[in-house]
Design a protein around this motif. Structure first.
Motif, mmCIF file in Angstrom:
data_model
loop_
_atom_site.group_PDB
_atom_site.id
_atom_site.type_symbol
_atom_site.label_atom_id
_atom_site.label_comp_id
_atom_site.label_asym_id
_atom_site.label_seq_id
_atom_site.Cartn_x
_atom_site.Cartn_y
_atom_site.Cartn_z
ATOM 1 N N GLN A 1 6.728 2.376 -14.681
ATOM 2 C CA GLN A 1 6.977 3.379 -13.827
ATOM 3 C C GLN A 1 6.950 3.079 -12.663
ATOM 4 O OE1 GLN A 1 4.711 6.808 -15.435
ATOM 5 N NE2 GLN A 1 6.736 7.867 -15.453
ATOM 6 N N ALA A 2 7.761 3.287 -11.341
ATOM 7 C CA ALA A 2 7.635 3.294 -9.969
ATOM 8 C C ALA A 2 6.590 4.367 -9.509
ATOM 9 C CB ALA A 2 9.012 3.208 -9.222
ATOM 10 N N LEU A 3 6.259 4.188 -8.245
ATOM 11 C CA LEU A 3 5.404 5.086 -7.555
ATOM 12 C C LEU A 3 6.141 5.756 -6.359
ATOM 13 C CD1 LEU A 3 1.974 3.103 -7.590
ATOM 14 C CD2 LEU A 3 2.546 5.333 -9.162
ATOM 15 N N THR A 4 5.956 6.869 -6.312
ATOM 16 C CA THR A 4 6.091 7.600 -4.886
ATOM 17 C C THR A 4 5.197 7.237 -4.014
ATOM 18 O OG1 THR A 4 5.268 9.750 -5.136
ATOM 19 C CG2 THR A 4 7.671 9.456 -5.834
ATOM 20 N N LEU A 5 5.319 7.389 -2.504
ATOM 21 C CA LEU A 5 4.277 6.870 -1.883
ATOM 22 C C LEU A 5 3.341 7.845 -1.864
ATOM 23 C CD1 LEU A 5 6.323 5.590 1.382
ATOM 24 C CD2 LEU A 5 5.349 4.191 -0.394
ATOM 25 N N ARG A 6 3.697 9.123 -1.842
ATOM 26 C CA ARG A 6 2.754 10.240 -1.827
ATOM 27 C C ARG A 6 2.022 10.192 -3.174
ATOM 28 N NH1 ARG A 6 3.872 16.019 -0.478
ATOM 29 N NH2 ARG A 6 5.823 15.418 0.563
ATOM 30 N N GLY A 7 2.407 10.175 -4.290
ATOM 31 C CA GLY A 7 1.847 10.027 -5.633
ATOM 32 C C GLY A 7 0.728 8.937 -5.508
ATOM 33 N N TYR A 8 1.305 7.940 -5.038
ATOM 34 C CA TYR A 8 0.284 6.559 -4.764
ATOM 35 C C TYR A 8 -0.936 7.053 -4.308
ATOM 36 C CZ TYR A 8 -0.164 1.448 -3.979
ATOM 37 O OH TYR A 8 -0.506 0.329 -3.796
ATOM 38 N N ASN B 1 0.955 -1.246 0.013
ATOM 39 C CA ASN B 1 -0.033 -0.023 0.060
ATOM 40 C C ASN B 1 0.874 1.164 -0.146
ATOM 41 O OD1 ASN B 1 0.746 0.550 2.707
ATOM 42 N ND2 ASN B 1 -0.942 -0.689 3.419
ATOM 43 N N PRO B 2 0.145 2.505 -0.183
ATOM 44 C CA PRO B 2 1.164 3.730 -0.039
ATOM 45 C C PRO B 2 1.818 3.898 1.132
ATOM 46 C CG PRO B 2 -1.096 4.063 -0.874
ATOM 47 C CD PRO B 2 -1.071 2.668 -0.442
ATOM 48 N N ALA B 3 1.663 3.303 2.354
ATOM 49 C CA ALA B 3 2.278 3.359 3.453
ATOM 50 C C ALA B 3 3.709 2.363 3.389
ATOM 51 C CB ALA B 3 1.496 3.166 4.766
ATOM 52 N N GLY B 4 3.741 1.470 2.194
ATOM 53 C CA GLY B 4 4.697 0.429 2.283
ATOM 54 C C GLY B 4 4.504 -0.715 2.798
ATOM 55 N N ASN B 5 3.462 -1.073 3.404
ATOM 56 C CA ASN B 5 3.062 -2.239 4.074
ATOM 57 C C ASN B 5 1.677 -2.931 3.617
ATOM 58 O OD1 ASN B 5 0.764 -1.219 5.623
ATOM 59 N ND2 ASN B 5 2.156 -0.063 6.912
ATOM 60 N N ILE C 1 8.703 12.187 3.946
ATOM 61 C CA ILE C 1 7.864 12.995 3.371
ATOM 62 C C ILE C 1 7.270 12.324 2.056
ATOM 63 C CG2 ILE C 1 9.296 15.147 3.654
ATOM 64 C CD1 ILE C 1 10.622 14.959 1.150
ATOM 65 N N GLY C 2 7.190 11.088 2.196
ATOM 66 C CA GLY C 2 6.536 10.097 1.091
ATOM 67 C C GLY C 2 7.197 10.230 -0.356
ATOM 68 N N MET C 3 8.364 10.545 -0.367
ATOM 69 C CA MET C 3 9.167 10.400 -1.674
ATOM 70 C C MET C 3 9.836 9.293 -1.983
ATOM 71 S SD MET C 3 8.478 13.053 -3.332
ATOM 72 C CE MET C 3 9.406 12.877 -4.519
ATOM 73 N N GLU C 4 9.886 8.165 -0.960
ATOM 74 C CA GLU C 4 10.414 6.815 -1.237
ATOM 75 C C GLU C 4 9.249 6.107 -2.518
ATOM 76 O OE1 GLU C 4 11.573 7.684 2.913
ATOM 77 O OE2 GLU C 4 9.686 8.034 1.798
ATOM 78 N N THR C 5 10.010 5.149 -3.390
ATOM 79 C CA THR C 5 9.161 4.694 -4.183
ATOM 80 C C THR C 5 9.020 2.958 -3.795
ATOM 81 O OG1 THR C 5 11.308 4.093 -5.319
ATOM 82 C CG2 THR C 5 10.129 6.263 -5.819
ATOM 83 N N VAL C 6 7.805 2.565 -4.632
ATOM 84 C CA VAL C 6 7.470 1.431 -4.689
ATOM 85 C C VAL C 6 7.235 1.033 -5.978
ATOM 86 C CG1 VAL C 6 6.707 0.614 -2.301
ATOM 87 C CG2 VAL C 6 5.355 1.654 -3.966
#
Length: 315
Positions: A230-237, A168-172, A192-197
């Protein structure tokens, strides 16, 4: 041509087995037979099911022999997680198979440094899973180039699709994140939600395995990333998920050490694994050499998975 799939009733196998059957392959599915495929398909009527508990068989040094006795032309190993396991199987199949395909992971790269990450970049894995998968990749590539073992390694991103909870957008894997975003409620993200999945639909992973088989000369002795475009940033996701229901994402951010206290220890560990890796992979090599072309974007794959859990909410 006979194809043996080890772990063929898993999420990728659910899509891969029908593809192979429809392409005219004789398919043998090896599993513990403790689960049915995630999605039914008439092609499964033409699949030979073989029950083997891999762990038990490997403890008795029998697993490689049992697979070799099935007389495969191609072996696809979806569930190998240790170097010892990979060595035992490869040694038993040496000189016996035309193609051996191993399912790896983008996590063989460790921390992302230059993105999108290419297959040729140095490996700096961390964590047991990534370290083991990187060791398996190194062994199989070396074996292929030194002794001609026909190995190919495919490294998927975060696999998702119907019946499989997406990262999910929180990475879990907390499904409540999707519900809160759909309901216009606040969601707190780390940093700041800029990591990617980097997600990939299970059927696109299945496509990549078939493409690797079809392009044998380009695939043997090589590894390939398999992910969406494309990957997604957590924020954009998070913002995109909220927009599915006409909502504007209400996001708040906390430094990691504060954020981790807001969730369970298990969720914090899983989020840390995802944001520390921040997968963001180039798929140009697979597109060029294997003719791989993902059908699903990250968001399309996630949305299909979410709908399979909450059809009414996300119609």
């Amino acid at each position: 041509m006979r194809v043996v799939i080890i772990g063929g009733t898993g999420h990728v196998g659910t899509f891969l087995v029908p593809r192979l059957v429809l392409d005219g392959y004789e398919v043998i599915c090896v599993s513990r037979q403790q689960r049915k495929p995630y999605r039914s398909h008439p092609a499964w009527k033409f699949v030979t099911q073989v029950a083997i508990d891999r762990t038990e068989a490997e403890e008795k040094n029998l697993f490689g022999k049992q697979i070799a006795e099935l007389n495969p032309h191609v072996v696809i190993d979806m569930i190998c997680f240790t170097l010892e396991s990979a060595k035992g199987l490869a040694e038993a199949l040496m000189g016996q198979v035309q193609h051996f395909l191993h399912c790896g992971t983008l996590w063989v790269h460790g921390h992302s440094e230059r993105v999108p990450t290419r297959e040729s970049q140095p490996r700096n894995p961390f964590g047991e899973y990534g370290i083991n998968k990187a060791a398996i990749e190194s062994y199989l590539i070396s074996l292929s180039r030194r002794k001609g073992f026909p190995a190919t390694i495919l490294h998927p991103g975060h696999i998702t699709g119907p019946g499989w909870m997406p990262v999910n957008p929180a990475g879990n894997l907390d499904p409540g994140i999707f519900s809160r975003l759909a309901g216009g409620k606040e969601v707190v993200l780390p940093n700041i939600g800029m990591e990617t999945v980097h997600h990939v639909h299970a059927d696109d992973v299945a496509q990549a395995f078939v493409k690797a088989m079809d392009n044998w000369s380009q695939a043997v002795g090589e590894s390939f990333h398999v992910a969406s475009e494309q990957a997604l940033t957590l924020r954009g996701y998070a913002r995109a998920v909220a927009e599915w229901r006409g909502q504007e994402a209400k996001l708040r951010f906390l430094p990691w050490e504060e954020w981790r206290k807001t969730v369970s220890g298990e969720e914090a560990d899983l989020t840390w694994d995802h944001i520390a890796h921040s997968a963001n992979a180039s798929i140009e090599k697979a597109k060029e050499r294997l003719k791989f072309q993902p059908r699903y974007s990250s968001l399309q794959a996630v949305r299909e998975a979410v709908r399979s859990f909450w059809e009414e909410e996300y119609e």
